[in-house]
Design an enzyme around this catalytic site. Structure first.
Site, mmCIF file in Angstrom:
data_model
loop_
_atom_site.group_PDB
_atom_site.id
_atom_site.type_symbol
_atom_site.label_atom_id
_atom_site.label_comp_id
_atom_site.label_asym_id
_atom_site.label_seq_id
_atom_site.Cartn_x
_atom_site.Cartn_y
_atom_site.Cartn_z
ATOM 1 N N ASN A 64 0.820 -1.210 0.000
ATOM 2 C CA ASN A 64 0.000 0.000 0.000
ATOM 3 C C ASN A 64 0.856 1.263 0.000
ATOM 4 O O ASN A 64 1.167 1.797 -1.051
ATOM 5 C CB ASN A 64 -0.950 -0.009 1.202
ATOM 6 C CG ASN A 64 -2.142 0.920 1.015
ATOM 7 O OD1 ASN A 64 -2.005 2.006 0.471
ATOM 8 N ND2 ASN A 64 -3.309 0.486 1.432
ATOM 9 N N ASP A 65 1.271 1.716 1.170
ATOM 10 C CA ASP A 65 1.977 2.991 1.257
ATOM 11 C C ASP A 65 3.270 3.011 0.458
ATOM 12 O O ASP A 65 3.679 4.069 -0.038
ATOM 13 C CB ASP A 65 2.284 3.329 2.717
ATOM 14 C CG ASP A 65 1.015 3.547 3.534
ATOM 15 O OD1 ASP A 65 0.021 4.020 2.950
ATOM 16 O OD2 ASP A 65 1.014 3.241 4.736
ATOM 17 N N VAL A 66 3.944 1.864 0.315
ATOM 18 C CA VAL A 66 5.240 1.842 -0.363
ATOM 19 C C VAL A 66 5.115 2.016 -1.870
ATOM 20 O O VAL A 66 6.132 2.121 -2.565
ATOM 21 C CB VAL A 66 6.001 0.537 -0.052
ATOM 22 C CG1 VAL A 66 6.292 0.426 1.432
ATOM 23 C CG2 VAL A 66 5.230 -0.685 -0.545
#
Length: 466
Positions: free
Chosen positions: A392-394
């Site tokens: 997700n965030d990466v």
């Protein structure tokens, strides 16, 4: 002059230290990590064997019984714990190391007091610091285990005046430590210091979000190494000092590298309560209702079958779904069709440093297919399909393009530059940062919802028919 026994111990410790150093060096690459582990283990066996030659050992029976119990527990864990639960096991083992260092420091102080021997200022300082740091590492690691195992909430656990209470605990610990070092206090004060340090360790980790546990584990690992080194000073054992310093130094370096990978300072990780309600609430408030494009397993299989190059991006969702073997089987089928398959590994993907490397290594993914962020980012523009599995965030472009984003400046995998992007997720839920992922709404992105392992299985079945 040293007698033969002491000479053998000294030489064995030097050889063990060399094994530790070269073993640690080989852990820097997935291709050599296994042999590095074996080399370090050989060094530890040699160090333990040499230590058994020490004349100060009073009872080999106690050591033997303890070794059998520990070996039995360790073997059971090694054979039964799933690779997806490796971060929890690392946290537990790290905590045990801290507890051991603290208890050994306590035991040595009690022994000296019973003998009527006064410990010098340097030895007392080592005992006090070893007790404090070991106890903090122990309970901090237990809390980290609870968050990783989801026994505790992954969100930062805060309450009013929490920092004030932590500050008062630290002051009380320092005051007791100073009294013990100067000789104005005795065993009772050391026991009180030990229990206060246990409380501080738990209070230290509770306000940190579950997504920051990789950094926390690295910090606690370095603290355990430092506690072990201090215990080595107390016991006058050079091997403990060397091993502890190596663990402490490597843990500190890893902490700094992990913080850099998230574009956050260590202070922000420890005291910023990142991932608390504010970020998630802001995301809910600011999220724009944008369209998403869903796909099916059949369409995903067709896109993969006609691709020349595919990059798979694993994330924590891969670990949760235990889909590492399934994704490897899918990659093998694609390679049989002549597709070039690689894996893009972000430094903070997962719940501990190297989590994705460990999972994929268990599935026998070739090491040369695992590419770090710096290696793979330049290849995305020429990649036909990127398959994001539970990350997700990466992979959130906001970290690169949106200065108002809380993750702005965090290095990411530039998957949005690929020709086609397929994201496997259970839902549109946010990642640790609690913000919308712009990648999911990108015009080149297709979402395949469901459990990652089941979705990959369906894709693999459809691929055989494509």
């Amino acid at each position: 002059m040293l007698d033969a026994r002491e000479s053998i111990i000294a030489v064995a410790y030097i050889v063990s230290a060399i094994f530790f150093i070269f073993g640690l060096k080989r852990l820097s690459s997935p291709a050599t990590a296994r042999s590095g582990n074996q080399l370090a283990a050989l060094g530890m066996v040699l160090a333990l064997a040499a230590t058994l030659l020490d004349r100060q050992i009073l009872s080999f029976w106690i050591i033997g019984v303890g070794t059998l119990i520990g070996a039995g527990i360790g073997t059971w864990f090694a054979r039964t714990v799933q690779m997806t639960a490796m971060p929890q096991m690392v946290a537990l083992f790290n905590g045990m190391g801290g507890a051991t260092a603290a208890l050994v420091s306590l035991a040595e102080y009690i022994r000296l007091e019973r003998l009527g021997t006064t410990a010098g200022a340097g030895e007392s300082t080592s005992i006090v610091l070893g007790t404090i740091i070991g106890a903090v590492s122990f309970t901090g690691s237990l809390v980290a285990f609870g968050k990783l195992q989801e026994l505790l909430s992954g969100k930062p656990l805060q309450f009013p005046l929490q920092r004030l209470l932590n500050g008062l605990l630290l002051l009380a610990i320092l005051a007791l430590g100073a009294a013990i070092v100067t000789g104005d206090a005795g065993t009772t004060a050391l026991w009180l210091l030990f229990f206060l340090a246990l409380v501080l360790g738990a209070m230290f980790v509770l306000p940190i979000g579950g997504g920051d546990m990789p950094v926390v584990i690295s910090i606690l690992n370095s603290l355990t190494g430092l506690a072990a080194a201090l215990t080595g000073f107390v016991l006058h054992n050079q091997m403990l000092v060397v091993a502890g310093v190596l663990v402490g130094a490597s843990g500190t370096l890893l902490t700094l590298l992990m913080s850099t990978a998230m574009n956050r300072s260590v202070g922000n990780v420890l005291f910023g309560a990142f991932g608390a309600g504010s970020a998630a609430e802001a995301a809910e408030t600011d999220a724009v209702q944008r369209s998403i494009r869903q796909t099916t397993a059949e369409d995903t299989a067709i896109a993969l079958a006609y691709a020349r190059s595919v990059v798979i991006v694993p994330g924590y969702g891969l670990a949760v779904a235990e889909a590492q073997h399934t994704v490897r089987e899918l990659a093998t089928d694609l390679e049989k069709r002549g597709v070039d398959v690689k894996y893009a590994i972000h430094p903070v993907a997962g719940r501990m440093p190297g989590h994705m490397n460990v999972l994929l290594a268990e599935a026998n993914v070739p090491y040369d297919q695992l590419l770090e962020m710096e290696q793979v980012n330049g290849e995305f523009a020429q990649t036909d399909v990127v398959l994001v599995v539970g990350a997700n965030d990466v992979v959130n472009p906001a970290a690169r393009d949106d200065p108002s984003s809380p993750i702005y400046g965090m290095p990411i995998l530039d998957v949005d530059k690929a020709r086609n992007i397929i994201v496997l997720k259970r839902s549109m839920g946010h990642g640790f940062a609690g913000i919308e992922n712009a990648l999911f709404h990108h015009e080149k992105t297709r979402m395949l919802f469901g459990d990652a392992r089941k979705s990959l299985t369906h894709v693999a079945e459809a691929l055989k028919m494509a």
